[in-house]
Each structure stands twice: as structure tokens, then as C-alpha cells.
Design a protein around this motif. Structure first.
Motif, short mmCIF file in Angstrom:
data_model
loop_
_atom_site.label_atom_id
_atom_site.label_comp_id
_atom_site.label_asym_id
_atom_site.label_seq_id
_atom_site.Cartn_x
_atom_site.Cartn_y
_atom_site.Cartn_z
N LEU A 78 -3.37 6.05 7.86
CA LEU A 78 -3.60 5.03 8.88
C LEU A 78 -4.17 3.74 8.28
O LEU A 78 -3.72 2.64 8.58
CB LEU A 78 -4.55 5.60 9.95
CG LEU A 78 -5.10 4.62 10.98
CD1 LEU A 78 -3.96 4.03 11.82
CD2 LEU A 78 -6.13 5.29 11.89
N TYR A 79 -5.17 3.89 7.42
CA TYR A 79 -5.81 2.70 6.84
C TYR A 79 -4.83 1.95 5.94
O TYR A 79 -4.78 0.72 5.94
CB TYR A 79 -7.07 3.08 6.07
CG TYR A 79 -8.24 3.52 6.94
CD1 TYR A 79 -8.11 3.64 8.31
CD2 TYR A 79 -9.48 3.81 6.38
CE1 TYR A 79 -9.18 4.06 9.10
CE2 TYR A 79 -10.56 4.21 7.16
CZ TYR A 79 -10.40 4.35 8.52
OH TYR A 79 -11.46 4.74 9.29
N SER A 80 -4.07 2.71 5.14
CA SER A 80 -3.11 2.06 4.23
C SER A 80 -2.04 1.33 5.04
O SER A 80 -1.63 0.22 4.70
CB SER A 80 -2.46 3.11 3.33
OG SER A 80 -3.43 3.77 2.56
N TRP A 81 -1.61 1.98 6.09
CA TRP A 81 -0.59 1.40 6.98
C TRP A 81 -1.12 0.13 7.65
O TRP A 81 -0.47 -0.92 7.65
CB TRP A 81 -0.20 2.46 8.02
CG TRP A 81 0.68 2.02 9.13
CD1 TRP A 81 2.05 1.94 9.12
CD2 TRP A 81 0.27 1.63 10.46
NE1 TRP A 81 2.51 1.53 10.34
CE2 TRP A 81 1.44 1.33 11.18
CE3 TRP A 81 -0.97 1.52 11.10
CZ2 TRP A 81 1.41 0.91 12.52
CZ3 TRP A 81 -1.00 1.11 12.42
CH2 TRP A 81 0.18 0.80 13.11
N THR A 99 3.80 -4.29 2.81
CA THR A 99 4.73 -3.17 2.75
C THR A 99 3.96 -1.87 2.59
O THR A 99 3.04 -1.79 1.78
CB THR A 99 5.68 -3.36 1.54
OG1 THR A 99 6.33 -4.62 1.69
CG2 THR A 99 6.73 -2.26 1.47
N PHE A 100 4.35 -0.89 3.38
CA PHE A 100 3.71 0.42 3.34
C PHE A 100 4.72 1.42 2.78
O PHE A 100 5.79 1.60 3.34
CB PHE A 100 3.24 0.79 4.74
CG PHE A 100 2.65 2.17 4.86
CD1 PHE A 100 1.58 2.57 4.06
CD2 PHE A 100 3.15 3.07 5.80
CE1 PHE A 100 1.03 3.83 4.18
CE2 PHE A 100 2.60 4.34 5.93
CZ PHE A 100 1.54 4.72 5.12
N VAL A 101 4.33 2.04 1.67
CA VAL A 101 5.25 2.93 0.94
C VAL A 101 4.82 4.39 1.16
O VAL A 101 3.63 4.69 1.12
CB VAL A 101 5.20 2.61 -0.58
CG1 VAL A 101 6.10 3.56 -1.37
CG2 VAL A 101 5.57 1.15 -0.83
N LEU A 102 5.79 5.26 1.37
CA LEU A 102 5.49 6.69 1.46
C LEU A 102 6.01 7.38 0.20
O LEU A 102 7.18 7.23 -0.16
CB LEU A 102 6.12 7.30 2.71
CG LEU A 102 5.92 8.82 2.86
CD1 LEU A 102 4.45 9.18 2.96
CD2 LEU A 102 6.66 9.33 4.10
N THR A 141 0.85 -1.18 0.00
CA THR A 141 0.00 0.00 0.00
C THR A 141 0.89 1.23 0.00
O THR A 141 2.09 1.13 0.24
CB THR A 141 -0.91 0.04 1.25
OG1 THR A 141 -0.07 0.09 2.41
CG2 THR A 141 -1.82 -1.16 1.32
N ARG A 142 0.28 2.37 -0.24
CA ARG A 142 1.07 3.60 -0.21
C ARG A 142 0.24 4.74 0.33
O ARG A 142 -1.00 4.74 0.28
CB ARG A 142 1.67 3.89 -1.56
CG ARG A 142 0.91 4.56 -2.68
CD ARG A 142 -0.50 4.23 -2.91
NE ARG A 142 -1.03 4.75 -4.15
CZ ARG A 142 -1.77 5.88 -4.27
NH1 ARG A 142 -2.10 6.58 -3.22
NH2 ARG A 142 -2.21 6.25 -5.44
#
Ligand code: GLU
Length: 469
Positions: free
Chosen positions: A30-33, A42-45, A11-12
Motif C-alpha cells: 500500500l505504501y509503495s503504491w 510507477t509501481f512495479v510488482l 517503487t516496487r
């Protein structure tokens, strides 16, 4: 039960750094994380900073600060779109080569004129395809010296349909979509194109974002299809409204996440609040982030707009303050106490004081204000003293002053001793509690007097009483 997706979840969060991290953005993050955490993904910024006029380094910092305060740690990034220009140019070149994009030499004036014609004919204004190559079509001669834009060759017929995890099935006809400009005359790529390329390159499987992006989604889907990229699943979260049902704005209170620590909110309260603002798990209102990550799925997202409710946030903050470690609370409250001129010399330990007060406070700032009672010299109001410190109670207070020299210094023993003094002098609790409060703390409103005395300590209580007896 959510079944695990076939591919690893990626997600990002892709904010544009044009202001502060607002509550809606924080909820999206928050939801993506949480979704990534739920599946061990994996959480992408990604920082979408291509709007050079509106993007600022301060706004990037504000996003990073907000994410840090909330504890929404990213696994990859931050990736900055401005640093990916070569990659976008490469994809544009590839699309031109494959014929999914084309050079368009229509001038801005010509494009405006064709739109005007369509509007006049009652049609939806769009690019008329002058430069769109077709089988057997001869394109106009290239105007000398004019730099072209690159347009995406959007399908002319058919629909774009996706199953939105929040809103259900959404279908948009390709007739509604223009041949989007994907690169400007100077070669810089445009917004929807960059998002599509990034989601592809970053192998994003689930896109959660605000529903102000619903109109962008069919364009991005068409571009993703044209470049041969797999489609992520999309979920468009409804807006957060103010308590009056209007778009959330400053007049409803703070809209920037970082105003909340300044006002004395704990991140766990904000997270807990945002988690429930658009998602539910039965009747559960209070939960930790570990619990949230375990529960969170895309099946219980709320399709209707949520209303921000300050009272509920304050209630949750009170709950999380009560749960919080007292040393941590002391660290958070101390700067305000210092700024307010607190004198810690010989005074009770701050964590002990906060343990006594936290039951009834909604914010760290309120907690600090309440704690000042222990860190300043009492200056009881003369009229109140005259009213409560009467001749009738003085002998009882004198007896009390004597007894505290030897009483065991626990809340229970102090309470029992006060009862004995009251009985011996035929008085009622307020008759001794009120003057005691005034003398020891300078004010009439305090937590239970036995607890307050115990925290102040024997020496301070004796010394303060001695001034009046
Ligand atoms: N940069 C966009 C915004 O801040 C988000 C784009 C997206 O999530 O696709 O609204």
C-alpha cells in the motif's frame, strides 16, 4: 510539503510467494503504491520466487488476489525472478570480469571449519578471504573437479551508511559484512544479489519494505555500488504486532489479507486501517484512498512498531459500510443469505433492507445475518407470544390491522398512525411494538418498528397479522 524527487518515482512490491499475502506485506504494498501514485510514478510488482522449495503457484495467486481485492494496481510486472536467471548470470560474469566478484573454491566443510576457528577465537564468523584475489597474492591451486561459488568482493574497510526514511541514519561497518556468495556452484544466483540487480534494472528509486530486511540493505548497497547502479532510498517499516505487543500471529485473528473479505470486511476499510498503521496525517483517522495518495509522504512514517487493533478495524468497516452503495452491499451480502437459506420470493428488495440495517453492523456477514429477518417466515416463540400478545393489546392490534389497509405507506405516516392507536387504547409504545415485532419478524430485536413495517410492505404486514387476529 514533500518536495518532488528529481527523478520519476519508481517503487516496487517484491513479495516472496511462500504463503498468503499477510497484513504486513499488504501495508508495504500500500505504501509503495501510494507513494508512486502521489508523484504520478510507477509501481512495479516483482515476485521473488527463487526459493524453489517454498515458492508455490498458489502463493503467487494469493498475492495477486490480495492486491486485486485491495485495488493496488501495478503499472509494470509481475516480473518473476525465476524468469530473469540469464540476466543475473550476465551480471555475475560482468562482475567477475571487472574483479568485483571472484571464484571461491573453498568447500562447504572448509568454510564451516574457518567459521568455527573464528568463533573459537571470539571473532565474528566470516569467510576468511582464502580465494579473494589481492595485489601480489598467489591464490591456492584450484582443487580438481570442484565447482566454485562466486563471492562478492565486499569492501574490507569503511562503513555503509544510508538515511532510512523510517529509521533515520543507519551505519554498518564493512567489517560486519562477509564476502557474500552471489552465485552457487550450479550458477544459480542468491537472494541479495537478485534483489540488487532487479532494483537496478527496474530503476527503483524508493524501496519500502519490512524492517526484517535492514541487515540485507548494506549488502545490497555494496553490490549496487560495485555494479555502478544508483542507490534507491530505503525505508524499513516496523513490524505489525498483535494487540498484546507480541508478533502478529494467527492467535490474534486473521493474518492473511484474504480472510478479511471472507469475514465481511470492505477493502476500503482495510486500506484505511493499514494506511494509519504506521503513518499519520494529523488526527485524521478516516479517509479514502484518493485522499491518502494525495497526503502520503515519507515524512510521517512511524518508527515504532504498530499494534493491530481489531476493534478499530471493525469501527472503520462500519464507517465504510455506511458509505457504501446499497446495491454493492447487496451483491456482497447475497451469497451468505443464500447459503443461509434466505427466501427472496415476494420479499423486500435486498438493497432497501441493507440501507435500513447498515447503520449498526460492523461486517457484511453481520449485515447478512441481520437481513435474514426479512427473508424467512417468522416463527415467534410461543412463550414470548404469550407474554407480549396479551388480551390487553389485542384490540389495539386489531385497530392497527384495520388502519394499515389505508394509511399512506411511509415511515412517518405509519409512525403517526401507531401513535394514534396507542393513544386511543391507552397503551405505551412497547406494548404494541413488541407483539408486532414478534408477529411480523419472529424476534424482539429489530430496527425501529415503523421502518421495519415500511420495508416489509403493506401486504406482508397485513397477511402476517391476519394469522393472529
Ligand atoms: N521478498 C522479500 C519479502 O517477501 C522482500 C524483499 C524486498 O522488498 O526487498 O520479504
Amino acid at each position: 510539503m514533500t518536495t518532488a524527487p528529481a527523478t520519476p518515482v519508481r517503487t516496487r512490491f517484491a513479495p516472496s510467494p511462500t504463503g498468503f499475502l499477510h497484513l504486513g506485506g499488504a501495508r508495504t504494498a500500500l505504501y509503495s503504491w501510494a507513494f508512486a501514485r502521489h508523484f504520478g510514478g510507477t509501481f512495479v510488482l516483482r515476485i521473488e520466487d527463487t526459493d524453489l522449495e517454498r515458492s508455490t503457484p498458489e502463493a503467487v495467486q494469493a498475492i495477486l488476489d490480495g492486491m486485486k481485492w485491495l485495488g493496488l494496481d501495478h503499472d509494470e510486472g509481475p516480473f518473476y525472478q525465476m524468469q530473469r536467471m540469464d540476466r543475473y548470470r550476465e551480471v555475475v560474469a560482468q562482475m567477475l570480469k571487472e574483479g568485483t566478484a571472484y571464484h571461491c573454491y573453498s568447500s562447504p566443510e572448509e568454510v564451516e571449519a574457518m567459521r568455527e576457528r573464528m568463533r573459537a577465537a571470539g571473532e565474528k564468523p566470516r569467510y576468511d578471504g582464502t580465494w579473494r584475489p589481492e595485489e601480489g597474492k598467489t591464490l591456492p591451486p584450484v582443487p580438481a573437479g570442484r565447482k566454485p561459488v562466486v563471492r562478492f568482493r565486499n569492501p574490507l574497510d569503511g562503513d555503509v551508511t544510508w538515511h532510512d526514511v523510517v529509521k533515520g541514519e543507519i551505519t554498518i561497518s564493512n567489517k560486519e559484512l562477509d564476502d557474500l556468495v552471489i552465485a552457487r556452484p550450479d550458477g544459480t544466483p542468491t537472494y541479495n544479489f537478485c534483489v540488487a540487480v532487479d532494483d537496478w534494472d527496474m530503476r527503483i528509486t524508493h524501496v519500502l519494505r519490512g524492517d526484517d530486511h535492514v541487515n540485507n540493505t548494506p549488502r545490497q548497497i555494496n553490490i549496487l555500488r560495485a555494479i555502478g547502479a544508483p542507490l534507491p532510498q530505503y525505508g524499513h517499516l516496523p513490524m505489525i504486532l498483535g494487540s498484546d505487543g507480541q508478533k502478529l500471529s494467527k492467535r490474534h485473528g486473521a493474518v492473511s489479507v484474504m480472510e478479511y473479505p471472507a469475514q465481511g470486511y470492505l477493502p476500503e476499510a482495510m486500506l484505511n486501517y493499514l494506511a494509519r498503521l504506521g503513518w499519520s496525517h494529523g488526527d485524521d483517522e478516516v479517509f479514502s484512498m484518493a485522499q491518502f495518495c494525495e497526503w502520503f509522504n515519507l515524512e510521517h512514517l512511524t518508527a515504532s512498531a504498530a499494534q493491530f487493533n481489531n476493534e478499530k478495524l471493525a469501527w472503520l468497516n462500519n464507517y465504510w459500510i455506511k458509505q457504501a452503495d446499497n446495491n454493492r452491499l447487496a451483491g456482497l451480502a447475497k451469497p451468505k443469505l443464500e447459503a443461509d437459506g434466505a427466501d427472496f420470493n415476494g420479499a423486500p428488495e435486498l438493497p432497501v433492507v441493507l440501507a435500513l440495517l447498515k447503520e449498526r453492523t460492523n461486517t457484511i456477514n453481520e449485515l447478512a445475518d441481520a437481513a435474514m429477518l426479512f427473508y424467512r417466515q417468522p416463527q415467534p416463540d410461543a412463550a414470548l407470544m404469550a407474554q407480549h400478545f396479551t388480551d390487553a393489546v389485542k384490540p389495539a392490534l386489531a385497530a392497527f390491522a384495520e388502519r394499515i389497509k389505508t394509511v399512506e405507506w411511509s415511515k412517518e405516516a405509519i409512525a403517526a398512525m401507531i401513535k394514534e392507536v396507542l393513544a386511543a387504547h391507552g397503551l405505551k409504545m412497547p406494548q404494541i411494538a413488541m407483539p408486532l415485532r414478534l408477529i411480523i419478524t419472529g424476534q424482539l430485536q429489530t430496527p425501529a418498528i415503523d421502518a421495519v413495517l415500511q420495508v416489509f410492505g403493506r401486504d406482508t404486514v397485513s397477511a402476517r397479522l391476519a394469522k393472529y387476529l
